[in-house]
Write a protein that holds these residues in place. Sequence first.
Motif, PDB file in Angstrom:
ATOM      1  N   GLY A  84       0.878  -1.386  -0.124  1.00 39.67           N
ATOM      2  CA  GLY A  84       0.030  -0.089   0.018  1.00 39.67           C
ATOM      3  C   GLY A  84       0.819   1.184   0.306  1.00 39.67           C
ATOM      4  N   GLY A  85       1.930   1.249   0.992  1.00 40.04           N
ATOM      5  CA  GLY A  85       2.735   2.333   0.717  1.00 40.04           C
ATOM      6  C   GLY A  85       3.541   2.719  -0.625  1.00 40.04           C
ATOM      7  N   GLN A  86       3.982   1.670  -1.237  1.00 40.71           N
ATOM      8  CA  GLN A  86       4.585   1.834  -2.586  1.00 40.71           C
ATOM      9  C   GLN A  86       3.542   2.162  -3.604  1.00 40.71           C
ATOM     10  N   ARG A  87       2.226   1.788  -3.557  1.00 36.57           N
ATOM     11  CA  ARG A  87       1.150   2.305  -4.422  1.00 36.57           C
ATOM     12  C   ARG A  87       0.920   3.842  -4.007  1.00 36.57           C
ATOM     13  N   TRP A  88       0.745   4.079  -2.836  1.00 36.94           N
ATOM     14  CA  TRP A  88       0.579   5.638  -2.618  1.00 36.94           C
ATOM     15  C   TRP A  88       1.861   6.401  -3.127  1.00 36.94           C
ATOM     16  N   LEU A  89       3.068   5.879  -2.839  1.00 33.03           N
ATOM     17  CA  LEU A  89       4.228   6.786  -3.367  1.00 33.03           C
ATOM     18  C   LEU A  89       4.019   6.890  -4.802  1.00 33.03           C
ATOM     19  N   HIS A  90       3.733   5.859  -5.634  1.00 31.83           N
ATOM     20  CA  HIS A  90       3.518   6.063  -7.125  1.00 31.83           C
ATOM     21  C   HIS A  90       2.448   7.201  -7.516  1.00 31.83           C
ATOM     22  N   THR A  91       1.371   7.095  -6.735  1.00 30.98           N
ATOM     23  CA  THR A  91       0.288   8.333  -7.019  1.00 30.98           C
ATOM     24  C   THR A  91       1.113   9.813  -6.555  1.00 30.98           C
ATOM     25  N   LEU A  92       2.035   9.785  -6.032  1.00 32.56           N
ATOM     26  CA  LEU A  92       2.774  10.993  -5.774  1.00 32.56           C
ATOM     27  C   LEU A  92       3.730  11.146  -6.804  1.00 32.56           C
ATOM     28  N   HIS A  93       4.021  10.296  -7.791  1.00 36.65           N
ATOM     29  CA  HIS A  93       4.919  10.375  -8.985  1.00 36.65           C
ATOM     30  C   HIS A  93       6.336  10.454  -8.300  1.00 36.65           C
ATOM     31  N   THR A  94       7.013   9.937  -7.330  1.00 40.49           N
ATOM     32  CA  THR A  94       7.961   9.885  -6.693  1.00 40.49           C
ATOM     33  C   THR A  94       9.116   8.820  -6.921  1.00 40.49           C
ATOM     34  N   LYS A  95      10.304   9.020  -6.877  1.00 38.52           N
ATOM     35  CA  LYS A  95      11.305   8.061  -7.078  1.00 38.52           C
ATOM     36  C   LYS A  95      11.702   7.713  -5.828  1.00 38.52           C
ATOM     37  N   GLN A  96      12.362   6.487  -5.774  1.00 36.82           N
ATOM     38  CA  GLN A  96      13.052   5.958  -4.481  1.00 36.82           C
ATOM     39  C   GLN A  96      13.842   6.954  -3.811  1.00 36.82           C
ATOM     40  N   GLY A  97      13.341   7.340  -2.497  1.00 34.39           N
ATOM     41  CA  GLY A  97      14.220   8.163  -1.595  1.00 34.39           C
ATOM     42  C   GLY A  97      13.719   9.502  -1.755  1.00 34.39           C
ATOM     43  N   GLU A  98      13.094   9.911  -2.843  1.00 37.54           N
ATOM     44  CA  GLU A  98      12.462  11.355  -2.767  1.00 37.54           C
ATOM     45  C   GLU A  98      11.708  11.921  -1.683  1.00 37.54           C
ATOM     46  N   LEU A  99      10.817  11.199  -1.206  1.00 37.47           N
ATOM     47  CA  LEU A  99       9.759  11.489   0.038  1.00 37.47           C
ATOM     48  C   LEU A  99      10.735  11.489   1.198  1.00 37.47           C
ATOM     49  N   ALA A 100      11.579  10.756   1.578  1.00 38.88           N
ATOM     50  CA  ALA A 100      12.564  10.923   2.812  1.00 38.88           C
ATOM     51  C   ALA A 100      13.379  12.108   2.404  1.00 38.88           C
ATOM     52  N   ASP A 101      13.950  12.353   1.363  1.00 43.37           N
ATOM     53  CA  ASP A 101      14.654  13.667   1.134  1.00 43.37           C
ATOM     54  C   ASP A 101      13.924  14.875   1.397  1.00 43.37           C
ATOM     55  N   TYR A 102      12.777  15.042   1.108  1.00 43.87           N
ATOM     56  CA  TYR A 102      11.956  16.000   1.057  1.00 43.87           C
ATOM     57  C   TYR A 102      11.596  16.277   2.531  1.00 43.87           C
ATOM     58  N   MET A 103      11.219  15.186   3.267  1.00 46.62           N
ATOM     59  CA  MET A 103      10.914  15.290   4.713  1.00 46.62           C
ATOM     60  C   MET A 103      12.069  15.642   5.532  1.00 46.62           C
ATOM     61  N   ASP A 104      13.312  15.142   5.077  1.00 52.43           N
ATOM     62  CA  ASP A 104      14.500  15.646   5.850  1.00 52.43           C
ATOM     63  C   ASP A 104      14.640  17.216   5.690  1.00 52.43           C
ATOM     64  N   GLU A 105      14.495  17.625   4.444  1.00 50.60           N
ATOM     65  CA  GLU A 105      14.849  19.039   4.075  1.00 50.60           C
ATOM     66  C   GLU A 105      13.779  19.900   4.893  1.00 50.60           C
ATOM     67  N   ARG A 106      12.525  19.416   5.093  1.00 55.46           N
ATOM     68  CA  ARG A 106      11.636  20.253   5.632  1.00 55.46           C
ATOM     69  C   ARG A 106      11.805  20.442   7.273  1.00 55.46           C
ATOM     70  N   SER A 107      12.392  19.205   7.621  1.00 54.85           N
ATOM     71  CA  SER A 107      12.817  19.173   9.189  1.00 54.85           C
ATOM     72  C   SER A 107      13.963  19.994   9.307  1.00 54.85           C
ATOM     73  N   ASN A 108      15.009  19.890   8.637  1.00 52.26           N
ATOM     74  CA  ASN A 108      16.130  20.937   8.653  1.00 52.26           C
ATOM     75  C   ASN A 108      15.883  22.300   8.673  1.00 52.26           C
ATOM     76  N   SER A 109      14.799  22.538   7.682  1.00 50.96           N
ATOM     77  CA  SER A 109      14.505  24.063   7.492  1.00 50.96           C
ATOM     78  C   SER A 109      13.667  24.665   8.744  1.00 50.96           C
ATOM     79  N   LYS A 110      13.047  23.710   9.598  1.00 53.92           N
ATOM     80  CA  LYS A 110      12.374  24.185  10.737  1.00 53.92           C
ATOM     81  C   LYS A 110      13.221  24.605  11.843  1.00 53.92           C
ATOM     82  N   LYS A 111      14.498  24.060  12.036  1.00 55.06           N
ATOM     83  CA  LYS A 111      15.525  24.381  13.083  1.00 55.06           C
ATOM     84  C   LYS A 111      15.983  25.776  12.986  1.00 55.06           C
TER      85      LYS A 111
END
Length: 72
Positions: free
Chosen positions: A45-72
Motif C-alpha cells: 500500500g505504501g508503494q502504491r501511494w508513493l506511485h500516486t505522488l510520482h516519486t522516485k526511491q528516496g525522494e519523499l524521505a529527502d523532502y521530509m529531511d529538508e523540511r525538518s532541517n529548515s524548521k530548525k
Amino acid sequence: MALRYTDAILWNPALADDALWRDLHAEFSEPEIVEIGFWAGFTSGGQRWLHTLHTKQGELADYMDERSNSKK
C-alpha cells in the motif's frame, strides 16, 4: 510459504484457499501469520501511494529531511 501467502495478498486472493491456510498454520503461529499479512499489505500500500505522488526511491524521505532541517 510466506511468499505464497504474500502472492495471495498482493496479486490473487483466490490463492488463499484451505490448503494455503493449512500450510501457513503448519509453519507459523497465528501472530506470525498476521504480521506477515500486515507487513505485505502495509508495504504494498505504501508503494502504491508513493506511485500516486510520482516519486522516485528516496525522494519523499529527502523532502521530509529538508523540511525538518529548515524548521530548525
